[in-house]
Write a protein that holds these residues in place. Structure first.
Motif, PDB file in Angstrom:
ATOM      1  N   SER A   1       0.845  -1.256   0.046  1.00 17.73           N
ATOM      2  CA  SER A   1       0.004  -0.018   0.081  1.00 17.73           C
ATOM      3  C   SER A   1       0.837   1.397   0.004  1.00 17.73           C
ATOM      4  CB  SER A   1      -1.029  -0.047   1.144  1.00 17.73           C
ATOM      5  OG  SER A   1      -1.740  -0.969   1.145  1.00 17.73           O
ATOM      6  N   LEU A   2       1.792   1.172   0.764  1.00 20.74           N
ATOM      7  CA  LEU A   2       2.883   2.591   0.850  1.00 20.74           C
ATOM      8  C   LEU A   2       3.476   2.600  -0.438  1.00 20.74           C
ATOM      9  CD1 LEU A   2       4.450   1.916   4.294  1.00 20.74           C
ATOM     10  CD2 LEU A   2       2.797   3.726   3.832  1.00 20.74           C
ATOM     11  N   LEU A   3       3.884   1.544  -1.117  1.00 27.45           N
ATOM     12  CA  LEU A   3       4.742   1.566  -2.350  1.00 27.45           C
ATOM     13  C   LEU A   3       3.597   2.135  -3.536  1.00 27.45           C
ATOM     14  CD1 LEU A   3       7.092   1.086  -4.174  1.00 27.45           C
ATOM     15  CD2 LEU A   3       6.238  -1.318  -4.622  1.00 27.45           C
ATOM     16  N   GLN A   4       2.294   1.593  -3.467  1.00 27.02           N
ATOM     17  CA  GLN A   4       1.552   2.168  -4.545  1.00 27.02           C
ATOM     18  C   GLN A   4       1.337   3.321  -4.323  1.00 27.02           C
ATOM     19  OE1 GLN A   4      -2.049  -0.232  -5.010  1.00 27.02           O
ATOM     20  NE2 GLN A   4      -3.089   1.097  -6.215  1.00 27.02           N
ATOM     21  N   TYR A   5       0.931   3.856  -2.942  1.00 26.49           N
ATOM     22  CA  TYR A   5       0.721   5.484  -2.814  1.00 26.49           C
ATOM     23  C   TYR A   5       1.758   6.077  -3.583  1.00 26.49           C
ATOM     24  CZ  TYR A   5      -0.288   9.683  -0.669  1.00 26.49           C
ATOM     25  OH  TYR A   5      -0.634  11.182  -0.383  1.00 26.49           O
ATOM     26  N   SER A   6       3.307   5.704  -2.941  1.00 25.98           N
ATOM     27  CA  SER A   6       4.212   6.579  -3.411  1.00 25.98           C
ATOM     28  C   SER A   6       4.350   6.619  -4.925  1.00 25.98           C
ATOM     29  CB  SER A   6       5.438   5.877  -3.041  1.00 25.98           C
ATOM     30  OG  SER A   6       6.778   6.563  -3.107  1.00 25.98           O
ATOM     31  N   VAL A   7       4.154   5.657  -5.525  1.00 21.27           N
ATOM     32  CA  VAL A   7       4.156   5.660  -7.178  1.00 21.27           C
ATOM     33  C   VAL A   7       2.880   6.387  -7.568  1.00 21.27           C
ATOM     34  CG1 VAL A   7       3.785   4.479  -9.203  1.00 21.27           C
ATOM     35  CG2 VAL A   7       5.332   3.547  -7.187  1.00 21.27           C
ATOM     36  N   LEU A   8       1.820   6.180  -7.075  1.00 19.42           N
ATOM     37  CA  LEU A   8       0.876   7.168  -7.800  1.00 19.42           C
ATOM     38  C   LEU A   8       0.408   8.449  -7.502  1.00 19.42           C
ATOM     39  CD1 LEU A   8      -1.994   4.175  -7.652  1.00 19.42           C
ATOM     40  CD2 LEU A   8      -0.502   4.649  -9.598  1.00 19.42           C
ATOM     41  N   GLY A   9       1.235   8.672  -6.128  1.00 14.76           N
ATOM     42  CA  GLY A   9       1.016   9.995  -5.685  1.00 14.76           C
ATOM     43  C   GLY A   9       2.087  10.921  -6.693  1.00 14.76           C
ATOM     44  N   ARG A  10       2.669  10.352  -7.419  1.00 16.65           N
ATOM     45  CA  ARG A  10       3.671  11.325  -8.288  1.00 16.65           C
ATOM     46  C   ARG A  10       2.964  11.295  -9.898  1.00 16.65           C
ATOM     47  NH1 ARG A  10       6.484   9.321  -4.435  1.00 16.65           N
ATOM     48  NH2 ARG A  10       8.275  10.327  -3.498  1.00 16.65           N
ATOM     49  N   ALA A  11       2.068  10.554 -10.028  1.00 18.08           N
ATOM     50  CA  ALA A  11       1.336  10.550 -11.406  1.00 18.08           C
ATOM     51  C   ALA A  11       0.573  11.841 -11.600  1.00 18.08           C
ATOM     52  CB  ALA A  11       0.627   9.191 -11.598  1.00 18.08           C
ATOM     53  N   PRO A  12       0.737  12.500 -12.726  1.00 21.80           N
ATOM     54  CA  PRO A  12      -0.299  13.428 -12.900  1.00 21.80           C
ATOM     55  C   PRO A  12      -1.684  13.154 -12.995  1.00 21.80           C
ATOM     56  CG  PRO A  12       1.059  13.427 -14.827  1.00 21.80           C
ATOM     57  CD  PRO A  12       1.327  12.116 -13.779  1.00 21.80           C
ATOM     58  N   PRO A  13      -2.585  13.987 -12.562  1.00 23.08           N
ATOM     59  CA  PRO A  13      -4.004  13.516 -12.219  1.00 23.08           C
ATOM     60  C   PRO A  13      -4.947  13.026 -13.589  1.00 23.08           C
ATOM     61  CG  PRO A  13      -3.797  15.766 -11.243  1.00 23.08           C
ATOM     62  CD  PRO A  13      -2.367  15.294 -11.993  1.00 23.08           C
ATOM     63  N   GLU A  14      -4.482  13.513 -14.644  1.00 24.25           N
ATOM     64  CA  GLU A  14      -5.085  12.868 -16.067  1.00 24.25           C
ATOM     65  C   GLU A  14      -4.402  11.467 -16.416  1.00 24.25           C
ATOM     66  OE1 GLU A  14      -1.336  15.395 -17.030  1.00 24.25           O
ATOM     67  OE2 GLU A  14      -3.097  15.899 -15.979  1.00 24.25           O
ATOM     68  N   LYS A  15      -3.251  11.343 -15.636  1.00 24.68           N
ATOM     69  CA  LYS A  15      -2.601  10.049 -15.919  1.00 24.68           C
ATOM     70  C   LYS A  15      -2.605   8.774 -14.859  1.00 24.68           C
ATOM     71  CE  LYS A  15       0.200  11.719 -19.816  1.00 24.68           C
ATOM     72  NZ  LYS A  15       1.329  11.551 -20.256  1.00 24.68           N
ATOM     73  N   ILE A  16      -3.488   9.135 -14.008  1.00 22.64           N
ATOM     74  CA  ILE A  16      -3.503   8.238 -12.606  1.00 22.64           C
ATOM     75  C   ILE A  16      -3.951   6.763 -13.074  1.00 22.64           C
ATOM     76  CG2 ILE A  16      -5.991   9.007 -11.725  1.00 22.64           C
ATOM     77  CD1 ILE A  16      -2.802   8.776  -9.409  1.00 22.64           C
ATOM     78  N   GLY A  17      -5.063   6.784 -13.900  1.00 21.47           N
ATOM     79  CA  GLY A  17      -5.668   5.291 -14.363  1.00 21.47           C
ATOM     80  C   GLY A  17      -4.699   4.495 -15.030  1.00 21.47           C
ATOM     81  N   SER A  18      -3.785   5.273 -15.816  1.00 21.67           N
ATOM     82  CA  SER A  18      -2.454   4.370 -16.442  1.00 21.67           C
ATOM     83  C   SER A  18      -1.489   4.181 -15.593  1.00 21.67           C
ATOM     84  CB  SER A  18      -2.186   5.476 -17.495  1.00 21.67           C
ATOM     85  OG  SER A  18      -3.153   5.937 -18.526  1.00 21.67           O
TER      86      SER A  18
END
Length: 131
Positions: A54-71
């Motif tokens: 969970s921490l790793l996923q948050y760390s990775v997805l937290g850096r994604a631009p909002p329009e590319k969060i799904g990708s």
């Protein structure tokens, strides 16, 4: 509590602690001499691994631009699944060399992840960046 932990500057230290605990739990699994001890520490490892993921996923997805969060989420989950398949295959091969070898190798990988987390903490603090 989880949201505060993830949203604060404690993310990297929390990752370090989770990786160290996972490595320790796997090391104890190897040393377990009874089935109840093995199952207990395997369950402890599973719980800690869920937190680390969970921490790793948050760390990775937290850096994604909002329009590319799904990708980004799709790539993250696909990579995680591929790692699970390859890890199971390699663990099967390692098991033929010794029944504790897969656990030792996994503990080593988590230990290496903890070292990478420490390096990331040092770089993050040195740069003065905000989480």
């Amino acid at each position: 509590i989880g949201r505060r932990l993830l949203a604060s500057t404690l993310l990297r230290p929390a990752q370090f602690i989770a990786y160290c605990c996972a490595a320790g739990a796997l090391a104890v699994v190897v040393l377990a001499t009874s089935t109840p001890a093995f199952i207990t520490f395997a369950m402890v490892y599973s719980f800690i691994n869920a937190i680390a993921n969970s921490l790793l996923q948050y760390s990775v997805l937290g850096r994604a631009p909002p329009e590319k969060i799904g990708s980004a989420a799709g790539i993250f989950q696909s990579s995680k699944t591929l790692g699970s398949v390859i890890g199971a295959l390699l663990s099967g091969f390692a098991y033929t060399a010794g029944n504790t070898l897969p656990f030792l190798l996994a503990a080593i990988v988590f230990g290496a992840a903890a070292l990478v987390a420490v390096a990331a903490i040092a770089v993050h603090r040195k740069s003065g960046a905000q989480e």
